[in-house]
Write a protein that holds these residues in place. Sequence first.
Motif, short mmCIF file in Angstrom:
data_model
loop_
_atom_site.label_atom_id
_atom_site.label_comp_id
_atom_site.label_asym_id
_atom_site.label_seq_id
_atom_site.Cartn_x
_atom_site.Cartn_y
_atom_site.Cartn_z
N SER A 288 0.86 -1.18 0.00
CA SER A 288 0.00 0.00 0.00
C SER A 288 0.90 1.24 0.00
O SER A 288 1.95 1.24 0.65
CB SER A 288 -0.87 -0.05 1.27
OG SER A 288 -1.48 1.19 1.52
N ILE A 289 0.48 2.24 -0.77
CA ILE A 289 1.28 3.48 -0.86
C ILE A 289 0.29 4.64 -0.81
O ILE A 289 -0.74 4.59 -1.49
CB ILE A 289 2.01 3.58 -2.23
CG1 ILE A 289 2.86 2.34 -2.49
CG2 ILE A 289 2.84 4.85 -2.32
CD1 ILE A 289 3.25 2.20 -3.97
N VAL A 290 0.61 5.66 -0.02
CA VAL A 290 -0.24 6.85 -0.08
C VAL A 290 0.58 8.05 -0.51
O VAL A 290 1.74 8.20 -0.12
CB VAL A 290 -0.95 7.13 1.27
CG1 VAL A 290 0.03 7.44 2.39
CG2 VAL A 290 -1.94 8.27 1.12
N PHE A 291 -0.02 8.87 -1.39
CA PHE A 291 0.56 10.18 -1.68
C PHE A 291 -0.57 11.18 -1.89
O PHE A 291 -1.68 10.82 -2.25
CB PHE A 291 1.53 10.10 -2.87
CG PHE A 291 0.97 10.54 -4.20
CD1 PHE A 291 1.30 11.78 -4.75
CD2 PHE A 291 0.13 9.72 -4.92
CE1 PHE A 291 0.81 12.17 -5.98
CE2 PHE A 291 -0.36 10.11 -6.15
CZ PHE A 291 -0.02 11.35 -6.69
N ASN A 292 -0.25 12.42 -1.56
CA ASN A 292 -1.29 13.45 -1.56
C ASN A 292 -1.14 14.41 -2.74
O ASN A 292 -0.33 15.35 -2.67
CB ASN A 292 -1.19 14.30 -0.28
CG ASN A 292 -1.80 13.63 0.93
OD1 ASN A 292 -2.36 12.55 0.81
ND2 ASN A 292 -1.69 14.26 2.07
#
Length: 472
Positions: A288-292
Amino acid sequence: MDWEEFRQWSEKAANWGADYRASLRDRPVRAKMAPGEISAHIADSPPLTGEAMGDIFKDFEDILVPGMTHWQHPRFFAYFPANAAPVSVVAEYLVSAIAAQCMLWQTSPSATELETKVVDWLRQALGLPETFTGVIQDSASTATLAAVLVMRERALDWQGNKSGLATSKAVRVYSTDQVHTSIDRAIWIAGIGDENLVRIPSGGPSKAMDAKALAAAIERDRAAGLLPAGVIACVGGTSVGACDDIAAVVEVAHAHGLYVHVDAAWAGSAMICPEFRALWQGVEQADSIVFNPHKWLGAQFDCSVQFVREPEALVRTLAIQPEYLRTHGHDGIINYSEWSVPLGRRFRALKLWFLLRYHGLEGLRTMIRNHVSWSRNLAKRLAAEPDFEIVTEPFLSLFSFDHKAPAGVGQEEHTQRLLNAINNDGRIYLTQTRVSGRLVIRFQAGQFEATEADVDTAFDVIVEIARSLSGA
Ligand SMILES: Cc1ncc(COP(=O)(O)O)c(C=O)c1O
């Protein structure tokens, strides 16, 4: 409000927005207010009868605007940016007018289908493999919470939602002390408990997680009858841009069957530039990867993209299907509310679609490359000035610095006084952090409309104010 009046006030709001954005350079970046100064001008009770729109708008301008800190100011160098490219604001006007609630495919097929497309555009833009799919969350905090809930459920053989955690072994999650506090909060909310967020030592110039120490901690916990569940790694930590070695972390985590979530909330946007991708080498193996995009990329707040390799795990953790939320007769549709904690969802894909089409990847790459090179240049110029020290070297466009206190003044007192004086001056806005306990000043260049001249102004302001405090 009738539609003619709605038209007039919408035009007025759009004109106001354009004037406001065009005039930002002439305003102080940070609000110059004392606590309570705004609320003193706002009525204590709601009006019984409606008021004239002209009066409401006038109060907005006279009372509230002076109390705003201008995040879209080109000389906003504090925190991380929350960029709203003008084109994404236009998309948000439309979203606001349509005001759809896009929780299910059937509650707005366009929103769901566009979301699938633009998230995949971003996957390609970041150089991630096709094994990833994704969802737009409201914030990185929510995305991380969703990932932590998946870690917990996987580790508990999908029984946590049903049985709670009271009788289970303690679920353990690993990170360093460089991760954002949204990780702590996700751990609290998931019922895992702060004591089970294990801080692995970090070191070196990147403050990267020690992979050997990670392996040892997982093995120790297993031997002690605890339940290792996942690792949260960071690429571009909030304080000074700490960056874990993702390949090394994933190798250890996967060898032990753990889920890996990567928080690249800020730095992820830079990965549209191929030359920065070495910083998160190995990310293609993460779970899982989050970026805004609402930080550096320019998508009006809020807009956070979570990529996952197994959406089934997210859906298995979060989906509930009461009869009133079922869509009968359409197999294979996506209901993105089943991929996230809130049920209700705004139409966030539209601003991404407008942004990516209007600027193109090359336009956005140029912006990010400029910010990185202007910031590196500023760090060099400050380092060459007497009494300045670059405490942490630039990671992308973020670095931290300090200025030597004059004789007789404590260092921490001087640093704080310098920061206060800079921010009270109003031409630029900076914030602070601590590096190994030491108070330092952070600088990041990332605002959408910033120019090299704005960064030059930052140099002038910092040096001028530091000299005046030192009596030079
Ligand atoms: C590295 C990092 N992760 C997570 C967050 C939280 O982001 P959000 O406000 O989208 O929850 C931040 C906020 O600045 C951040 O810097």
